[in-house]
Design an enzyme around this catalytic site. Sequence first.
Site: not given
Ligand code: GAL
Length: 677
Positions: A123, A127, A162, A167, A169, A172, A315, A323, A363
């Site tokens: 994702r 650019c 977010e 970029c 290029c 840019c 979020e 991650w 995810e």
């Molecule tokens: C955020 C993002 C979400 C999801 C989440 C996972 O940074 O906006 O789409 O990826 O992290 O922790």
Amino acid sequence: MTGTVASGAPTLAALTDDVGLLYGADWNPEQWHPDVWREDVALMRAAGVNVVTVGVFAWATIEPRPGRFELDWLDRVVDLAHDSGILVDLATPTASPPPWLGVLWPSSRAVTADGVRMSHGSRNHFCPSSPHYRERALAVARVLAERYGEHPGVRMWHVGNEYGQVCWCEHCAEGFRTWLRARHGSLDELNRAWGTAFWSQRYDEWREVIPPRAAPYLVNPTQVLDHRRFASDQLLALYLEQRDVIREHAPGVPVTTNLMGFHHPTDYRRWAPHLDVVADDVYGDPADPHDVVRVALTHDLARGLAGGAPWVVMEQAAGAVNWRPHNVPKTSAQLRLDSLRAIARGADGSCFFQWRASTAGAERYHSALVPHAGPDTALHRAVVEHGAELARLREVVGTRVPARVALVFDWPSWWAAEEPASPSQRLRVLPQVLAYYRPLWEAGVGVDVVGPDADLDAYDLVVAPQLHLVEDVHVAGLRRVVERGGVLLLGPFSAVVDRDAHVRTGRFPVPFADLVGASGEEWVPLADPVDLRSDLLGDVRVHDWAERLRVEGGEAVATVVGGDLDGCAAVVRHRHAGGGQGWYVGALLPPDALAGVVRACLDAADVTGPAGVRAAADVEVVRRGHVTFCLNAADRPRTVHLTGADGVWHDLLTGADVAGDVPLAPHGVLALIERTP
Ligand code: GAL
């Protein structure tokens, strides 16, 4: 003040007036069969979920072929939520373009500084300057705005996700040149600002000017700084063009995008005035007991960006993320603690990524409010219980967190301070900001994180841990803190450069030396530790950083003993006739010593934590409106000692009256109001 949402613009109250504190999640129904949607909505209602963010990554479902829009499914989703009394925060899906976009127009995909063009398959590969990307992003935003602008269920708009991509290029480069012309006016002025007499970098024609791409050695620091400013502004332009289209079709409905706290690529101070609601994504690390302080600081930043008004957590994780190298899940107690910490620090909403755990895609090992195992799980039961207790906090909605302390943080200063060719890579901005914040957090005092352009008059103590870059126009506001009788505390390596990152000549901190009663001539990254002697702080050992400072009118609070810096001041205080004090710390102090300095500044400014509550340092005490929150950051029991008018308080979370010594479970929370006798 910069950061304050323009008056007259729609606010979060447009939602919270109806439903109280927001509680919800990203809902991605495009990943599921419609039968699951109905179950989702039933579970949401049972959990007290009152808002869902829909469509964030649904571009390829919404527009499977260029110009062919399929929205029947989204109609059903929005209607379903609306019919169930769940507000929709409708997202434009522009963070993740479908593969067709990058295949049809390869130049819509971003290029790295090394010249590698990104591919689809993840994702955020777009650019920001690509005309094709921008046209198609705006088109999909317009289709959504036209279709749902007047839908009574769509109560907030969420642009992209977010923002942060950078970029290098050709598009840019062209955008960078346009931005530079607007900033500097002429090539002569650009040459001056960038100091291009150095290393034969003088520009003779605009087309020679490029973004800081891969180069053999250190790149011009002002070129890098301006490029960071440009890249942030370019992303803001993307947000604004979508926002304007939405406004046309949905006047009166708040528009936002989700920020990421101290996010390096984006200068949120410039974004905040354009957000109807400040919405932040916060992913604390449940495995790190110290991370709660960083999270609290991030919340105070979000509130500062909102000009003190309520903001929202857009979020957070309910359990584990996917991650980190080792993804320790939150316990149910931590889920609740983290959510309530945000509410205590001024949030009027606590939302999560995501509603239902994905079974496919990158995810699928990320937690969600409905885990793979379904609702009959400890996590989901905690979600349901938390929804019920948030409903009991309705009276905090719209209230503010009083703060007499400002902590100054600035993105361009951060960028300038951490360029690769600086005196030491051991002096880092965020660790410094956190180190100065920690004693304030422990003292339970309200802190607003603000920019150097903020109106500082309302604050009795202003702390600038490492304001390395100070523009001329911001000097007077900072000086005024002391001139009007307040306390100003500056950390090491402060006020070194101007807006173009040119070093200010003279004894440092040049614009403030008279105010702090000392001046310096050399930064000294240390080969070996040095010892300090201090009546206030005791014996202190400094590693990594000191400065060759001499006292001029102020008093040394700590002095180096021995070695080449023997007798140099390391901490100075200057008490002024009008009651103001200027402090300067010319060393990387260990935590205890720094806490001593910060506490002395709090004393000098006569700032104390919330009245009537005493607790151990790891119990976070936060006053919001008339509610005092006590949040136990420790994984062991603590006791909170309550005094107050008649010593009787009421806990909004349990509905119980409490008095005297109140036990607080590991990671437990109290939300107290004083019982009127
Ligand atoms: C955020 C993002 C979400 C999801 C989440 C996972 O940074 O906006 O789409 O990826 O992290 O922790």
